[in-house]
Design an enzyme around this catalytic site. Structure first.
Site, mmCIF file in Angstrom:
data_model
loop_
_atom_site.group_PDB
_atom_site.id
_atom_site.type_symbol
_atom_site.label_atom_id
_atom_site.label_comp_id
_atom_site.label_asym_id
_atom_site.label_seq_id
_atom_site.Cartn_x
_atom_site.Cartn_y
_atom_site.Cartn_z
ATOM 1 N N ASP A 24 -9.562 1.613 -3.690
ATOM 2 C CA ASP A 24 -9.154 1.912 -5.068
ATOM 3 C C ASP A 24 -9.389 0.712 -5.981
ATOM 4 O OD1 ASP A 24 -8.424 4.415 -4.331
ATOM 5 O OD2 ASP A 24 -6.255 4.079 -4.406
ATOM 6 N N ARG A 77 -8.396 8.195 5.895
ATOM 7 C CA ARG A 77 -7.063 7.971 6.438
ATOM 8 C C ARG A 77 -6.142 9.057 5.921
ATOM 9 N NH1 ARG A 77 -3.387 2.544 6.736
ATOM 10 N NH2 ARG A 77 -2.299 2.905 4.803
ATOM 11 N N ASP A 102 -4.539 -1.056 -1.740
ATOM 12 C CA ASP A 102 -5.631 -0.164 -1.339
ATOM 13 C C ASP A 102 -6.969 -0.773 -1.760
ATOM 14 O OD1 ASP A 102 -7.657 1.987 -1.455
ATOM 15 O OD2 ASP A 102 -5.987 3.225 -0.770
ATOM 16 N N THR A 150 0.011 10.478 8.055
ATOM 17 C CA THR A 150 0.133 10.017 9.451
ATOM 18 C C THR A 150 -0.546 8.673 9.676
ATOM 19 O OG1 THR A 150 -1.930 11.083 10.063
ATOM 20 C CG2 THR A 150 0.066 12.423 10.276
HETATM 21 N N1 URA Z 1 -6.444 0.187 3.838
HETATM 22 C C1 URA Z 1 -6.285 -0.520 2.690
HETATM 23 O O1 URA Z 1 -7.058 -0.373 1.743
HETATM 24 N N2 URA Z 1 -5.264 -1.392 2.614
HETATM 25 C C2 URA Z 1 -4.407 -1.607 3.634
HETATM 26 O O2 URA Z 1 -3.513 -2.434 3.505
HETATM 27 C C3 URA Z 1 -4.592 -0.848 4.808
HETATM 28 C C4 URA Z 1 -5.613 0.033 4.897
#
Ligand code: URA
Length: 225
Positions: A213, A108, A210, A112
């Site tokens: 993570d 990701r 996340d 963006t």
């Molecule tokens: N990816 C993630 O790890 N958390 C989110 O809230 C959105 C995408």
């Protein structure tokens, strides 16, 4: 036709695990255990939908009966989207007896929120008719961009029909589900929870932060408000 969305119902263990995932105070170990529990529920539900069975006659210790066994001659492909999808893979491997594994790397772009493919290895010949089901693993459907890009790749490059594609996620935002259902009405989506919305940074609210993570421990968990 509307995209089929299967949402797990409120089992106490599932509710408990989702609360641990949501809680910012959960440790890495607690987060991983909870993710494994939710993934196991999803794996069992996926198996209900995708595994063919056949009847067998068996002898018990006290007589004869007819039972069912999994017909593992069908080709099932599990496709974790790197890297978060790897977190769900072991639980699917535990319940699905025979599978091959493909990988799609989607990163990701944090500026963006658009997905960028950086790796692809799908164990199927392009257009091969012998694939029975393809199960994509992606714990968070936020904008739906990574999942949509992966489905598009499977359909366009590998000629896999939408009807045999399953997308399995722990949590989804309505925005992501809407994007997917506009484009892929014949794909089936399985989720454990549907959250409220995305925030300005395209994170799921209330969500988990996340996921990668926290699961892999690569970064100290941070707020994304
Ligand atoms: N990816 C993630 O790890 N958390 C989110 O809230 C959105 C995408």
């Amino acid at each position: 036709m509307k995209m089929k969305i299967i949402e797990l119902d409120g089992h106490p263990l599932l509710g408990n695990a989702l609360t641990i995932l949501r809680n910012k105070k959960s440790s890495g170990g607690e987060f991983r255990n909870a993710a494994n529990i939710v993934s196991k529920f999803l794996a069992i539900e996926t198996a209900r939908d995708i595994l063919p069975v056949r009847e067998v006659k068996i002898e018990t210790l006290v007589g004869q009966t007819t039972g069912t066994v999994i017909d593992d001659s069908k080709k099932i492909i599990l496709v974790p989207i790197l890297r978060s999808g790897l977190a769900m893979l072991p639980m699917l491997q535990e319940v699905i007896p025979n599978y091959d594994i493909g990988f799609v790397g989607q990163k990701r772009d944090e500026a963006t929120a658009e997905p960028k493919e950086y790796y692809c290895n799908i164990p199927v010949n392009h257009g091969s008719p012998d694939v029975y089901r393809v199960v994509i693993l992606d714990p968070m459907i936020a904008t739906g961009g990574s999942a949509a890009a992966t489905i598009k790749l499977l359909v366009e490059k590998y000629k896999i029909p939408q009807e045999i594609i399953y997308l399995v996620a722990i949590v989804a935002a309505p925005e992501g589900l809407e994007l997917l259902s506009e484009t892929f009405s014949q794909v089936t989506v399985l989720i454990a929870a549907r959250d409220e919305r995305l925030n300005a940074k395209k994170f799921i609210v209330p969500g988990f932060g996340d996921f990668g993570d926290r699961f892999f421990g690569s970064e100290k968990p941070k707020e994304v408000i």
